[in-house]
Write a protein that holds these residues in place. Structure first.
Motif, short mmCIF file in Angstrom:
data_model
loop_
_atom_site.label_atom_id
_atom_site.label_comp_id
_atom_site.label_asym_id
_atom_site.label_seq_id
_atom_site.Cartn_x
_atom_site.Cartn_y
_atom_site.Cartn_z
N ARG A 44 -0.80 -17.78 -3.82
CA ARG A 44 -1.91 -17.27 -3.01
C ARG A 44 -2.59 -18.40 -2.22
NH1 ARG A 44 -5.59 -16.28 -6.81
NH2 ARG A 44 -6.85 -18.05 -6.13
N GLN A 265 -5.38 -11.51 -7.01
CA GLN A 265 -5.38 -11.37 -5.55
C GLN A 265 -6.51 -10.46 -5.06
OE1 GLN A 265 -1.20 -10.36 -6.35
NE2 GLN A 265 -0.78 -11.17 -4.30
N SER A 406 -3.62 -12.56 3.82
CA SER A 406 -4.59 -13.22 2.94
C SER A 406 -5.69 -12.22 2.60
CB SER A 406 -5.20 -14.43 3.65
OG SER A 406 -6.02 -14.01 4.73
#
Length: 788
Positions: A44, A265, A406
């Protein structure tokens, strides 16, 4: 007196508070991200371009922490991101800590994490069946259909591979409830941590977490999906507990860092801080949890947080933090309907105190969720607590459908997917996210116009391009008036049942002075704005540019023929940020009655009859400084009647003299008092929301006592006859001082008062009488309070 002293003995325990202690540096620390972070977290970081070696990821200097712990009463926790230690300490301990050379500053944590409301509405019985392997499309509840969930299901998108961290007050029966069986069968619960008890077990305590998790990934025992992300992975964190109001901010911060470390996430948080701690103008993204939400976004996570349920509180109405942070996806609530578009009554309105658009999006605020009342139960529940996890599950599916996004990229794409976009207001945000946007079914399409504007000399008219008949489904029209600063002055949505193309809705031009009128209807958004020259002409032409907004009431034809009266919601004037003045959002009132009895604590005090009643009526104003701590001031009137035996030597008459009217003797003491006090709240709840609380204060009063002797004629010292028809009162007014304490649950409680100054008087009205003697009236009072 003993009761008062016992209460005072507990005061040192409450003199401790929770503080953040911020450190100057992380000198001497080392950090290896490849041994600290989960592989999913490293992926990530790389995907969003964040720095794995950022100083915020380094540990705290252990020597600094040890020196602080040696002074403080208790270490609550540490934060790498803040480079801070949270401690419980007294003011004297904090003074010593602040003198340490590596301490940059300190901050009092006087806050409470609050659940964004939950109310079980009605149980729904499941058929108690278990699920077999899915061979046909999933059965979706309306709360998922409203977001276009069938689009995801048709493509097999269920959040698989996406890791979601859920912060809540507990997850009872998640490990046994049928709604979560697939999560354990497929090993989708990756890690758990109970920050309140410092252990892994989270499967207990507040049922709120069980319900919110089910709105992300639950499958009811009858096969209906409660959430969209049934294939996602989960990190479960318990961060909220009712009896530790000062520590929850620390635990929430720690949970965020824990989620970062373990590869989350998406964050789903149906918790937040509101009026119990902050003022309205502080909902500006500057709280430490808001800063943590923004930092999580910079590290690639999408943070979803409930808007709150303060819409009916006229002193507040706005959102809660950390939903006020500009990088946190704030989720509001709508009514549970597939046809109508209606704001649900309790969902907080935006904007933030800085004018930032909030909420960002909306979802059902009335949802079907798993209940821990049994291993198969599902209930309908209310709150933005449930609109938030519905969107978090949606976000996991969107992330699976569009890998590579993102957290902040996904944030903006979810906004764009909403069904009102690019229209927005402070009730719905951009509307309800729609799955088709992420399934390549809406990409690169342009909405067809559904209305047009017509400008006249004094108004702007809106015409529909297609007529609406009485047999057609009604569709709401959304309007907002946006000022030059980009914020809204007002907004409304209305419903049109009948309107042909020759009819119009008219808006006076003075409402458009230096404003943009934005309109959404049936998937199409357009705007109208006067030119700069028109604004200048309007300003000098006699129009009142300081207009009062009014809702359009009629559809008209040819400027005078009324076609239809408009139905729908009342116009909402946008709440402005309160930058000046005294914010009353933390002020509340008590109106109370107290009834009690006087008791003798010393042999030097005169013994009263068995019943010597006292009555108080008054009002208190309190200022909430923290969730659990308030200070207040009270004004009251009180009257006390000291009953005595008709003959001092005959104590047996004490029980009966109250009813022995011919020989009744008593003193009446009337006073008005001013009280200053502090209130500590231990547990919330109750009809009036006061919970279990304890008050301790001091008072000053001014009043007088009066001797009354009925049924006997005798000479007063001034030779004034005293009779039943002409009672004589011997007045003696003075100031008195005392202490008071109360302990109560909501509206009912017990109280004690002790007068520090004495009341000394004569037993007989005539001080020259051979039977007269000096006596000290009792000082201690105890009884029952009713407060509302």
């Amino acid at each position: 007196m003993f009761s008062v002293l016992a209460m005072l003995a507990f005061l040192p325990a409450f003199s401790q508070s929770c503080y953040w202690v911020f450190l100057t540096d992380k000198q001497g620390t080392t950090f290896d991200p490849y041994t600290y972070f989960d592989a999913k977290a490293i992926e990530r970081y790389r995907q969003c371009g964040a720095d794995l070696y950022d100083v915020s990821n380094y540990p705290l200097n252990s020597s600094y922490v040890s020196q602080i712990d040696a002074i403080a009463t208790e270490e609550v926790g540490t934060s790498r991101w803040l480079n801070a230690v949270a401690v419980m300490a007294t003011p004297e301990q904090m003074s010593r800590i602040e003198q340490l050379p590596f301490v940059s500053n300190t901050h009092l944590i006087a806050s409470e994490m609050q659940i964004a409301a939950m109310r079980a509405v009605s149980p729904e019985q499941s058929d108690m069946s278990t699920l077999s392997e899915k061979t046909k499309p999933a059965r979706l509840t309306d709360q998922l259909v409203r977001m276009g969930g069938r689009q995801f299901d048709e493509l097999g998108i269920n959040g698989k591979g996406v890791r979601i961290a859920v912060f809540d007050g507990g997850f009872p029966k998640v490990n046994t409830h049928q709604a979560f069986k697939h999560l354990f069968d497929n090993h989708q619960i990756i890690k758990t941590w109970n920050f309140c008890n410092d252990k892994e077990d989270v499967y207990g305590w507040n049922s709120h977490g069980t319900m919110t998790l089910s709105c992300i990934a639950g499958i009811a025992p009858d096969g209906r999906h409660l959430g969209l992300a049934t294939g996602a992975e989960f990190l479960l964190a318990r961060t909220e507990v009712e009896l530790e109001p000062f520590k929850e901010e620390v635990w929430w911060m720690q949970a965020m860092e824990w989620a970062d470390k373990n590869g989350a996430q998406i964050i789903s948080s149906s918790l937040g801080y509101g009026k119990e701690r902050y003022n309205v103008q502080e909902m500006n993204g500057t709280s430490y949890v808001a800063k943590a939400g923004n930092m999580a976004a910079r590290k690639g996570m999408l943070v979803c947080n409930s808007a709150g349920n303060e819409a009916t509180d006229n002193h507040w109405r706005t959102i809660i933090t950390p939903a006020d942070a500009d990088s946190v996806l704030c989720v509001g609530g709508i009514d549970a309907s597939l046809k109508n578009y209606k704001h649900i009554s309790f969902s907080s309105f935006g904007p933030s105190a800085t004018g930032t658009l909030k909420p960002n999006v909306s979802a059902f605020g009335h949802a079907l969720a798993a209940s821990p009342s049994s291993n198969t139960a599902v209930n309908y529940v209310d709150g933005t607590s449930f609109s938030c996890p519905l969107v978090a599950g949606f976000a996991a599916c969107a992330m699976q459908a569009c890998p590579g996004l993102s957290g902040m990229q996904l944030f903006h794409e979810i906004e764009k997917s909403a069904d009102l976009y690019p229209y927005f207001d402070y009730a719905f945000g951009y509307g309800v996210p729609q799955a088709q946007y992420f399934c390549n079914k809406k990409q690169n399409t342009v909405a067809r116009p559904t209305f047009r504007f017509e400008e006249t000399a004094d108004s702007v008219k809106l015409h529909l391009l297609n007529s609406i008949g009485s047999n057609d489904l009604s569709c709401p029209l959304f309007f907002n008036w946006q000022n030059d600063e980009g914020t809204l002055d007002a907004y409304i949505h209305i419903t049109i049942d009948t309107m042909d193309t020759a009819s119009a809705i008219s808006f006076p031009k003075n409402q458009l002075y230096r404003r943009t009128l934005n309109v959404w209807y049936n998937g199409y958004t357009a705007s109208f704005r006067l030119t700069d020259k028109q604004n200048q002409l309007l300003a000098v032409s006699g129009f009142d540019t300081r207009c009062s907004f009014t809702r359009p009431d009629y559809v008209v034809r040819n400027a005078n023929e009324i076609v239809q009266r408009i139905t729908g919601n009342d116009l909402t004037l946008a709440q402005k940020s309160r930058k000046d003045g005294w914010d009353v959002s933390n002020i509340y009132w008590d109106f109370y009655l107290m009834a009690g009895n006087m008791f003798r604590l010393s042999s030097q005090e005169q013994e009263c009859k068995f019943f010597s009643p006292t009555m108080h009526v008054g009002v208190r104003m309190l200022n909430r400084l923290a969730k659990a701590y308030s200070i207040g001031i009270g004004l009251e009137y009180a009257t006390t009647r000291f009953n005595f035996a008709p003959d001092k030597s005959n104590r047996l008459d004490n029980l009966f003299a109250l009813w022995n009217k011919p020989n009744k003797k008593y003193y009446v003491f009337d006073e008005g008092s001013l009280e200053l006090f502090q209130r500590v709240r231990f547990v919330g709840g109750g009809m009036f929301g006061k919970g279990v609380h304890w008050d301790l204060g001091a008072y000053v009063s001014y009043g007088g006592y009066s001797y009354v002797r009925e049924g006997k004629i005798y000479e007063h010292s001034e030779n004034t006859k005293v009779t039943v028809d002409n009672p004589e009162y011997q007045d003696n007014y003075k100031f008195n001082f005392g202490v008071t304490t109360r302990i109560a649950y909501d509206a009912i409680g017990l109280y004690c008062r002790y007068r520090l100054t004495g009341l000394t008087t004569n037993y007989d009205a005539d001080p020259t009488s051979p039977t007269a003697f000096k006596m000290n009236l009792p000082r201690f009072e105890a009884g029952v309070e009713i407060c509302f």
